[in-house]
Design a protein around this motif. Structure first.
Motif, PDB file in Angstrom:
ATOM      1  N   SER A 100       0.824  -1.215   0.000  1.00  0.00           N
ATOM      2  CA  SER A 100       0.000   0.000   0.000  1.00  0.00           C
ATOM      3  C   SER A 100       0.853   1.259   0.000  1.00  0.00           C
ATOM      4  CB  SER A 100      -0.975   0.002   1.180  1.00  0.00           C
ATOM      5  OG  SER A 100      -0.258  -0.026   2.400  1.00  0.00           O
ATOM      6  N   GLY A 101       2.063   1.178   0.563  1.00  0.00           N
ATOM      7  CA  GLY A 101       2.960   2.341   0.539  1.00  0.00           C
ATOM      8  C   GLY A 101       3.275   2.746  -0.896  1.00  0.00           C
ATOM      9  N   ALA A 102       3.369   1.750  -1.793  1.00  0.00           N
ATOM     10  CA  ALA A 102       3.659   2.050  -3.203  1.00  0.00           C
ATOM     11  C   ALA A 102       2.538   2.901  -3.787  1.00  0.00           C
ATOM     12  CB  ALA A 102       3.822   0.762  -4.007  1.00  0.00           C
ATOM     13  N   LEU A 103       1.293   2.646  -3.356  1.00  0.00           N
ATOM     14  CA  LEU A 103       0.176   3.443  -3.882  1.00  0.00           C
ATOM     15  C   LEU A 103       0.308   4.907  -3.449  1.00  0.00           C
ATOM     16  CD1 LEU A 103      -2.807   0.969  -3.370  1.00  0.00           C
ATOM     17  CD2 LEU A 103      -1.758   1.663  -5.530  1.00  0.00           C
ATOM     18  N   TYR A 104       0.658   5.126  -2.160  1.00  0.00           N
ATOM     19  CA  TYR A 104       0.834   6.512  -1.695  1.00  0.00           C
ATOM     20  C   TYR A 104       2.037   7.154  -2.398  1.00  0.00           C
ATOM     21  CZ  TYR A 104      -2.795   5.779   1.738  1.00  0.00           C
ATOM     22  OH  TYR A 104      -4.013   5.531   2.326  1.00  0.00           O
ATOM     23  N   ARG A 105       3.063   6.355  -2.642  1.00  0.00           N
ATOM     24  CA  ARG A 105       4.242   6.884  -3.353  1.00  0.00           C
ATOM     25  C   ARG A 105       3.880   7.231  -4.802  1.00  0.00           C
ATOM     26  NH1 ARG A 105       9.487   5.758  -1.180  1.00  0.00           N
ATOM     27  NH2 ARG A 105       9.309   4.971   0.948  1.00  0.00           N
ATOM     28  N   LEU A 106       2.980   6.440  -5.409  1.00  0.00           N
ATOM     29  CA  LEU A 106       2.550   6.731  -6.782  1.00  0.00           C
ATOM     30  C   LEU A 106       1.746   8.029  -6.836  1.00  0.00           C
ATOM     31  CD1 LEU A 106       1.705   3.091  -7.750  1.00  0.00           C
ATOM     32  CD2 LEU A 106       3.200   4.575  -9.087  1.00  0.00           C
ATOM     33  N   VAL A 107       0.909   8.248  -5.825  1.00  0.00           N
ATOM     34  CA  VAL A 107       0.169   9.513  -5.761  1.00  0.00           C
ATOM     35  C   VAL A 107       1.177  10.662  -5.679  1.00  0.00           C
ATOM     36  CG1 VAL A 107      -1.443  10.914  -4.421  1.00  0.00           C
ATOM     37  CG2 VAL A 107      -1.817   8.438  -4.618  1.00  0.00           C
ATOM     38  N   ALA A 108       2.203  10.470  -4.834  1.00  0.00           N
ATOM     39  CA  ALA A 108       3.231  11.502  -4.652  1.00  0.00           C
ATOM     40  C   ALA A 108       3.946  11.785  -5.970  1.00  0.00           C
ATOM     41  CB  ALA A 108       4.238  11.054  -3.595  1.00  0.00           C
ATOM     42  N   LEU A 109       4.348  10.722  -6.648  1.00  0.00           N
ATOM     43  CA  LEU A 109       5.090  10.874  -7.899  1.00  0.00           C
ATOM     44  C   LEU A 109       4.247  11.593  -8.946  1.00  0.00           C
ATOM     45  CD1 LEU A 109       7.917   9.766  -8.493  1.00  0.00           C
ATOM     46  CD2 LEU A 109       6.833   7.936  -9.788  1.00  0.00           C
ATOM     47  N   SER A 110       2.981  11.213  -8.999  1.00  0.00           N
ATOM     48  CA  SER A 110       2.077  11.818  -9.954  1.00  0.00           C
ATOM     49  C   SER A 110       1.889  13.307  -9.627  1.00  0.00           C
ATOM     50  CB  SER A 110       0.756  11.054  -9.887  1.00  0.00           C
ATOM     51  OG  SER A 110      -0.163  11.607 -10.728  1.00  0.00           O
ATOM     52  N   ALA A 111       1.770  13.624  -8.324  1.00  0.00           N
ATOM     53  CA  ALA A 111       1.605  15.023  -7.904  1.00  0.00           C
ATOM     54  C   ALA A 111       2.860  15.831  -8.258  1.00  0.00           C
ATOM     55  CB  ALA A 111       1.340  15.086  -6.405  1.00  0.00           C
ATOM     56  N   ILE A 112       4.031  15.231  -8.032  1.00  0.00           N
ATOM     57  CA  ILE A 112       5.287  15.929  -8.349  1.00  0.00           C
ATOM     58  C   ILE A 112       5.354  16.176  -9.864  1.00  0.00           C
ATOM     59  CG2 ILE A 112       7.823  15.746  -8.375  1.00  0.00           C
ATOM     60  CD1 ILE A 112       7.526  13.969  -5.795  1.00  0.00           C
ATOM     61  N   ALA A 113       5.035  15.121 -10.654  1.00  0.00           N
ATOM     62  CA  ALA A 113       5.123  15.236 -12.116  1.00  0.00           C
ATOM     63  C   ALA A 113       4.186  16.320 -12.641  1.00  0.00           C
ATOM     64  CB  ALA A 113       4.789  13.896 -12.762  1.00  0.00           C
ATOM     65  N   LYS A 114       3.048  16.478 -11.969  1.00  0.00           N
ATOM     66  CA  LYS A 114       2.059  17.460 -12.443  1.00  0.00           C
ATOM     67  C   LYS A 114       2.234  18.808 -11.749  1.00  0.00           C
ATOM     68  CE  LYS A 114      -1.824  14.595 -13.898  1.00  0.00           C
ATOM     69  NZ  LYS A 114      -1.347  13.246 -14.090  1.00  0.00           N
ATOM     70  N   SER A 115       3.284  18.942 -10.937  1.00  0.00           N
ATOM     71  CA  SER A 115       3.520  20.153 -10.131  1.00  0.00           C
ATOM     72  C   SER A 115       2.245  20.551  -9.378  1.00  0.00           C
ATOM     73  CB  SER A 115       3.976  21.331 -10.995  1.00  0.00           C
ATOM     74  OG  SER A 115       5.104  20.987 -11.730  1.00  0.00           O
ATOM     75  N   ALA A 116       1.551  19.552  -8.837  1.00  0.00           N
ATOM     76  CA  ALA A 116       0.289  19.816  -8.133  1.00  0.00           C
ATOM     77  C   ALA A 116       0.545  20.531  -6.817  1.00  0.00           C
ATOM     78  CB  ALA A 116      -0.435  18.496  -7.882  1.00  0.00           C
TER      79      ALA A 116
END
Ligand code: C5P
Length: 225
Positions: free
Chosen positions: A36-52
């Motif tokens: 499940s940590g990978a899912l939170y890390r994926l949200v993080a990565l996606s947010a970083i990539a989108k400069s959210a």
């Protein structure tokens, strides 16, 4: 949520050995694995990539719901894809971990991940690795384990893992980041990191991986004979 498919919930702080132990137990039993940590890390990565904007909970929850994630099991290894891109290594950086812990403190993000996490509960069984597997996501799990270890030992393990992957980090900086992440994960109002009252707690500070695996497999045998 079906209650028939057995679940082993393995929770605890970073560096306590959850990942390696969960993988070994899932492999041994031939069960599915949820990192499940990978899912939170994926949200993080996606947010970083989108400069959210990391303060915009609604935006992050929308992003979480629309996350195009794929986990591919290749032999013993699992590759993680985000929107078709292999991000297996990218999600393991300290930056992804820190941002993951920031987005994980938002109730709307956690809520948006619940159904996705529960969809991993498939026959013959699931080993679920995280912070709130036993308390929130799979409260009916008959075996709940809380793995812990001293912060020094956890930092040392994480340091070695990163070094082995060729990632350059300093041990004191890592230890500081880890304590900060522990504090954020433990103090958040939603699903804080702590052992639930019905969890078996195992301190792995002085134990080897095979020792921990053996203990957990013994508990599995007692719980799901
Ligand atoms: O376990 P890992 O270090 O990959 O998790 C990254 C971060 O994701 C954790 O520090 C925590 O903030 C968050 N997390 C969580 N709940 C989970 C799994 C991870 O809040 N079930």
């Amino acid at each position: 949520m079906t209650t028939k498919v057995p679940v082993i919930a393995i929770d605890g702080p970073g560096g306590a050995g959850k990942g390696e132990i969960s993988r070994a137990i899932a492999r041994e039993l031939g069960w599915h694995l949820l990192d499940s940590g990978a899912l939170y890390r994926l949200v993080a990565l996606s947010a970083i990539a989108k400069s959210a904007d990391l303060a915009d909970a609604q935006l992050l929850a929308d992003l979480t719901r629309n996350l195009a994630v794929r986990f591919d099991n290749v032999g013993e290894y699992c590759r993680v894809f985000l929107g078709g891109l292999d991000v297996t290594e990218n999600i393991r950086t300290e930056e992804s971990g820190q941002v993951a812990s920031v987005v994980a403190s938002m109730p709307a993000v956690r809520e948006a991940l619940i159904t996705r996490q529960r969809s991993f509960q498939q026959a013959p069984g699931l080993v679920a690795d995280g912070r709130d597997m036993g308390s929130v996501v799979f409260p009916d799990a008959r075996l709940k384990i809380f793995l812990t270890a001293s912060v020094e030992e956890r930092a040392r393990r994480r340091y070695k893992q990163l070094k082995d992957k060729g990632i350059d980090v300093s041990l004191p900086a890592l230890s500081k980041d880890m304590q900060e992440r522990d504090r954020r994960d433990s103090e958040r109002s939603i699903a804080p990191l702590r052992a639930c009252s019905d969890a078996r707690v195992l301190d792995t500070t002085r134990l080897s991986i095979p020792d921990v695996v053996q203990t957990v497999l013994q508990w599995v045998g007692e719980t799901y004979p």
